[in-house]
Design a protein around this motif. Sequence first.
Motif, PDB file in Angstrom:
ATOM      1  N   ASP A  89      61.998  43.037  37.048  1.00  0.00           N
ATOM      2  CA  ASP A  89      61.369  42.217  36.389  1.00  0.00           C
ATOM      3  C   ASP A  89      59.850  41.077  37.518  1.00  0.00           C
ATOM      4  O   ASP A  89      59.117  40.705  36.673  1.00  0.00           O
ATOM      5  CB  ASP A  89      61.837  41.291  35.597  1.00  0.00           C
ATOM      6  CG  ASP A  89      62.262  42.064  34.270  1.00  0.00           C
ATOM      7  OD1 ASP A  89      62.437  42.947  34.018  1.00  0.00           O
ATOM      8  OD2 ASP A  89      63.383  41.457  33.726  1.00  0.00           O
ATOM      9  N   ILE A  90      60.539  41.001  38.783  1.00  0.00           N
ATOM     10  CA  ILE A  90      59.630  40.380  39.036  1.00  0.00           C
ATOM     11  C   ILE A  90      57.775  40.594  40.056  1.00  0.00           C
ATOM     12  O   ILE A  90      57.997  42.429  40.250  1.00  0.00           O
ATOM     13  CB  ILE A  90      60.569  40.712  41.291  1.00  0.00           C
ATOM     14  CG1 ILE A  90      61.527  39.537  40.919  1.00  0.00           C
ATOM     15  CG2 ILE A  90      59.367  39.890  42.029  1.00  0.00           C
ATOM     16  CD1 ILE A  90      62.649  39.837  42.008  1.00  0.00           C
ATOM     17  N   LYS A  91      56.973  39.800  39.354  1.00  0.00           N
ATOM     18  CA  LYS A  91      56.294  40.199  39.575  1.00  0.00           C
ATOM     19  C   LYS A  91      55.285  40.247  40.743  1.00  0.00           C
ATOM     20  O   LYS A  91      54.269  40.935  41.688  1.00  0.00           O
ATOM     21  CB  LYS A  91      54.722  39.486  38.525  1.00  0.00           C
ATOM     22  CG  LYS A  91      55.002  39.358  37.072  1.00  0.00           C
ATOM     23  CD  LYS A  91      55.368  41.250  36.759  1.00  0.00           C
ATOM     24  CE  LYS A  91      55.579  40.902  34.967  1.00  0.00           C
ATOM     25  NZ  LYS A  91      56.188  42.446  34.707  1.00  0.00           N
ATOM     26  N   ALA A  92      55.792  38.969  41.332  1.00  0.00           N
ATOM     27  CA  ALA A  92      55.582  38.505  42.996  1.00  0.00           C
ATOM     28  C   ALA A  92      56.038  37.299  43.671  1.00  0.00           C
ATOM     29  O   ALA A  92      57.029  36.953  43.092  1.00  0.00           O
ATOM     30  CB  ALA A  92      53.490  37.971  42.705  1.00  0.00           C
ATOM     31  N   SER A 138      55.718  36.187  32.301  1.00  0.00           N
ATOM     32  CA  SER A 138      54.748  35.530  31.477  1.00  0.00           C
ATOM     33  C   SER A 138      54.241  34.457  32.932  1.00  0.00           C
ATOM     34  O   SER A 138      53.270  34.240  33.413  1.00  0.00           O
ATOM     35  CB  SER A 138      53.814  35.846  30.547  1.00  0.00           C
ATOM     36  OG  SER A 138      54.812  35.376  30.015  1.00  0.00           O
ATOM     37  N   SER A 139      55.280  33.784  32.452  1.00  0.00           N
ATOM     38  CA  SER A 139      55.333  32.188  33.682  1.00  0.00           C
ATOM     39  C   SER A 139      56.391  31.886  33.885  1.00  0.00           C
ATOM     40  O   SER A 139      57.164  30.994  34.610  1.00  0.00           O
ATOM     41  CB  SER A 139      55.097  31.152  32.253  1.00  0.00           C
ATOM     42  OG  SER A 139      56.493  30.787  30.922  1.00  0.00           O
ATOM     43  N   GLY A 140      57.760  32.906  33.639  1.00  0.00           N
ATOM     44  CA  GLY A 140      59.162  32.490  34.601  1.00  0.00           C
ATOM     45  C   GLY A 140      58.900  32.539  36.104  1.00  0.00           C
ATOM     46  O   GLY A 140      57.559  33.073  36.905  1.00  0.00           O
ATOM     47  N   GLN A 141      59.130  31.895  36.846  1.00  0.00           N
ATOM     48  CA  GLN A 141      59.882  31.338  38.151  1.00  0.00           C
ATOM     49  C   GLN A 141      60.877  30.475  38.486  1.00  0.00           C
ATOM     50  O   GLN A 141      61.573  30.223  37.479  1.00  0.00           O
ATOM     51  CB  GLN A 141      58.552  30.122  38.426  1.00  0.00           C
ATOM     52  CG  GLN A 141      59.091  29.072  37.961  1.00  0.00           C
ATOM     53  CD  GLN A 141      57.731  27.817  37.895  1.00  0.00           C
ATOM     54  OE1 GLN A 141      56.452  27.930  37.202  1.00  0.00           O
ATOM     55  NE2 GLN A 141      57.971  26.675  37.780  1.00  0.00           N
ATOM     56  N   LEU A 142      61.522  31.029  39.828  1.00  0.00           N
ATOM     57  CA  LEU A 142      62.773  30.596  40.348  1.00  0.00           C
ATOM     58  C   LEU A 142      62.140  30.097  41.940  1.00  0.00           C
ATOM     59  O   LEU A 142      61.599  31.295  42.612  1.00  0.00           O
ATOM     60  CB  LEU A 142      63.282  32.149  40.469  1.00  0.00           C
ATOM     61  CG  LEU A 142      65.114  32.057  40.742  1.00  0.00           C
ATOM     62  CD1 LEU A 142      65.915  31.401  40.081  1.00  0.00           C
ATOM     63  CD2 LEU A 142      65.646  33.192  40.938  1.00  0.00           C
ATOM     64  N   ASN A 143      62.488  29.036  42.274  1.00  0.00           N
ATOM     65  CA  ASN A 143      61.661  28.073  42.873  1.00  0.00           C
ATOM     66  C   ASN A 143      62.697  27.592  44.068  1.00  0.00           C
ATOM     67  O   ASN A 143      64.347  27.782  43.615  1.00  0.00           O
ATOM     68  CB  ASN A 143      61.180  27.238  42.223  1.00  0.00           C
ATOM     69  CG  ASN A 143      60.006  27.307  41.884  1.00  0.00           C
ATOM     70  OD1 ASN A 143      58.892  27.577  41.781  1.00  0.00           O
ATOM     71  ND2 ASN A 143      59.766  26.171  40.488  1.00  0.00           N
ATOM     72  N   PHE A 144      62.942  28.230  45.199  1.00  0.00           N
ATOM     73  CA  PHE A 144      63.573  28.136  46.574  1.00  0.00           C
ATOM     74  C   PHE A 144      62.822  27.516  47.202  1.00  0.00           C
ATOM     75  O   PHE A 144      61.786  27.053  47.580  1.00  0.00           O
ATOM     76  CB  PHE A 144      63.525  29.292  47.413  1.00  0.00           C
ATOM     77  CG  PHE A 144      64.133  30.275  46.362  1.00  0.00           C
ATOM     78  CD1 PHE A 144      65.639  30.526  46.514  1.00  0.00           C
ATOM     79  CD2 PHE A 144      63.162  31.181  44.900  1.00  0.00           C
ATOM     80  CE1 PHE A 144      66.123  32.189  45.780  1.00  0.00           C
ATOM     81  CE2 PHE A 144      64.223  32.478  44.427  1.00  0.00           C
ATOM     82  CZ  PHE A 144      65.058  32.253  44.654  1.00  0.00           C
ATOM     83  N   ILE A 145      63.401  26.427  47.927  1.00  0.00           N
ATOM     84  CA  ILE A 145      63.890  26.276  49.594  1.00  0.00           C
ATOM     85  C   ILE A 145      64.614  26.052  49.957  1.00  0.00           C
ATOM     86  O   ILE A 145      65.420  25.979  50.494  1.00  0.00           O
ATOM     87  CB  ILE A 145      63.328  23.935  49.193  1.00  0.00           C
ATOM     88  CG1 ILE A 145      62.437  23.787  48.058  1.00  0.00           C
ATOM     89  CG2 ILE A 145      63.746  23.149  50.539  1.00  0.00           C
ATOM     90  CD1 ILE A 145      62.529  22.094  48.150  1.00  0.00           C
TER      91      ILE A 145
END
Length: 744
Positions: free
Chosen positions: A629-632, A665-672
């Motif tokens: 499912d990962i787009k980018a 379409s708008s999902g995101q998983l954010n990392f630091i």
Amino acid sequence: CPVVVAPRNSSVAMPPPADIVKVAIEWPGAFPKLMEIDQKKPLSSIIKEVCDGWSLANHDQFALQHAENSNFYITEKNRNEIKNGAILRLTTSPAQNAQQLHERIQSSSMDAKLEALKDLANYSRDVTFAQEFINLDGISLLTQMVESGTERYQKLQKIMKPCFGDMLSFTLTAFVELMDHGIVSWDTFSVAFIKKIASYVNKFASDISILQRSLAILESMVLNSHDLYQKVAQEITIGQLIPHLQGTDQEIQTYTIAVINALFLKAPDDKRQEMANILAQKQLRSIILTHVIRAQRAINNEMAHQLYVLQVLTFNLLEDRMMTKMDPQDQAQRDIIFELRRIAFDAESEPNNSSGSMEKRKSMYTRDYKKLGFINHVNPAMDFTQTPPGMLALDNMLYFAKHHQDAYIRIVLENSSREDKHECPFGRSSIELTKMLCEILKVGELPSETCNDFHPMFFTHDRSFEEFFCICIQLLNKTWKEMRATSEDFNKARKRVMQVVKEQIMRALTTKPSSLDQFKSKLQNLSYTEILKIRQSERMNQEDFQSRPILELKEKIQPEILELIKQQRLNRLVEGTCFRKLNSRRRQDKFWYCRLSPNHKVLHYGDLEESPQGEVPHDSLQDKLPVADIKAVVTGKDCPHMKEKGALKQNKEVLELAFSILYDSSGQLNFIAPDKHEYCVWTDGLNALLGKDMLSDLTRNDLDTLLSMEIKLRLLDLENIQIPDAPPPIPKEPSNYDFVYDCN
């Protein structure tokens, strides 16, 4: 070979639609239900369907929440986080729950009130509940309870001290959690509330939970509101905070230093030096060294960060002098230069008492200023008009001359008496060195949100920067002699020598010496000759062989080396990493963990209560993201969480550690990432999963190192054999093949 034909009426199992999620739903006193949730349907319709199944009326008073770990409410915004196999719970709606708790915390029964505050502290972590409770003016109710509670229950405090302490602890915890969501402005609080919180810092020194939350609230007030900073600064003194550093609880020590840092950071420029003087009077540095740095326990990441922040803020006090040009007409400033000359050349007699005419004296001064290594021999004040380092360089030189007089006189006289043009000009060198030390310590830059890089040795002396300079100027003089640099072409010599000196200093600092003496000892082992050996060794390890056969060999083995690096990155992703959730307060650390499944098809992730000791098993991570499912994968400024409003986006170091996975379409998983190494590992691993090139600096370094090692291993048998640039010519065919022997 027989062909097997499936019967016409046989059916092939099809995967469930992407919008259908299979979950279990609990309700107290009933058997859990297995249910398929259609993510396209409104959440209210799904809740109604669940309520109807248990014959519950008024479905609008119910809601769904996660039954595991977080217990957070499910809303239209976060419903996409529900995964197959999740366990949900039917419960009262956030509005209903908030209303009930709002009433329960005002109960006249102490037991009921205590239980209600405990529940409130737990529920307040959920932003959905927090919004509803705040809408009921819940923050005001809590502040009123804090302001008046102690008076109301003064008698109870004596006979029910544990109960009172728990009530206050849960009240402050709920307040901290509610404010952490950023819904309510910090500017709305009264002086009475601030006074009460400040009083707890003294009154409840033995109650760790109350003290902890009081310190967290004070820190947030200072960092988030200029008006509150002024009020808090009036109510809390450094003297009140110091005793908490002398205890044994590292968490309380961390919160205490965080409050001191916040007060330091927000203080107006004209008050900052005054505060630094108070800290010096209260012996803060010595107390931190004894009770924190040299205590018999490991320093955790948050404490290391706060010590780093304090180190940066302390060195930033030098910025004013660093950016101040010398006024050639200022007699007081010129007297400093006179003092440098007096200590070096005529310590026994003052210049003003010198005999002879004014012309003779001027001539003598000019000669002496030349020996001191200034550019402008007539008016050396002109040497200090460049910023940085400005007047800071002159301050360092005077400190060295006064506190290390023998070393100062030896360096000046040694270089002024040389006739081989290899003298090291003390004045010019000191100016360049001061500038370089400011760059190394990043004087004038704000502290990073993620850095933990503090140096224990800077907490061992009240004038640590000046002592640092004194050690380094002696190193520079020694290295200058070892390199046989000349002062004739100072700019060229300066560049070469300064590069080596910087390398010596940086290599010594990376070992984290515990004292300035240990730092000095490390530098003694890093002579110019030793630096050349290290460079040679590193060059050999990373040598880029340029002969054609070697280049062809490199080209041949590079794909298998890249595959090896790829497998290492994927293995690291399978092990997983703990990431920190940064918030506005950076207190009460929140963590989450992410790891790749062993078959490299799914990313498992979820929240953690505390930093784990080792790997976290897949089954304890409640959320999943299929790799398909990962787009980018985006990094830095392109990350959604770096585009949001907030101070973090302005922090260069945080930008360099940020990356995001975009899916659907708008999902995101954010990392630091916790550091640059983990950032490279994860971005490389994710790019490898997507079939893209691994472009990080870490991959380049690993590739160079492994290629060099592999080539050297393959060439071991050819030691001392000259490898030709071109392959030897193929010999002509023989005139006959009679020499061939047929084994058959």
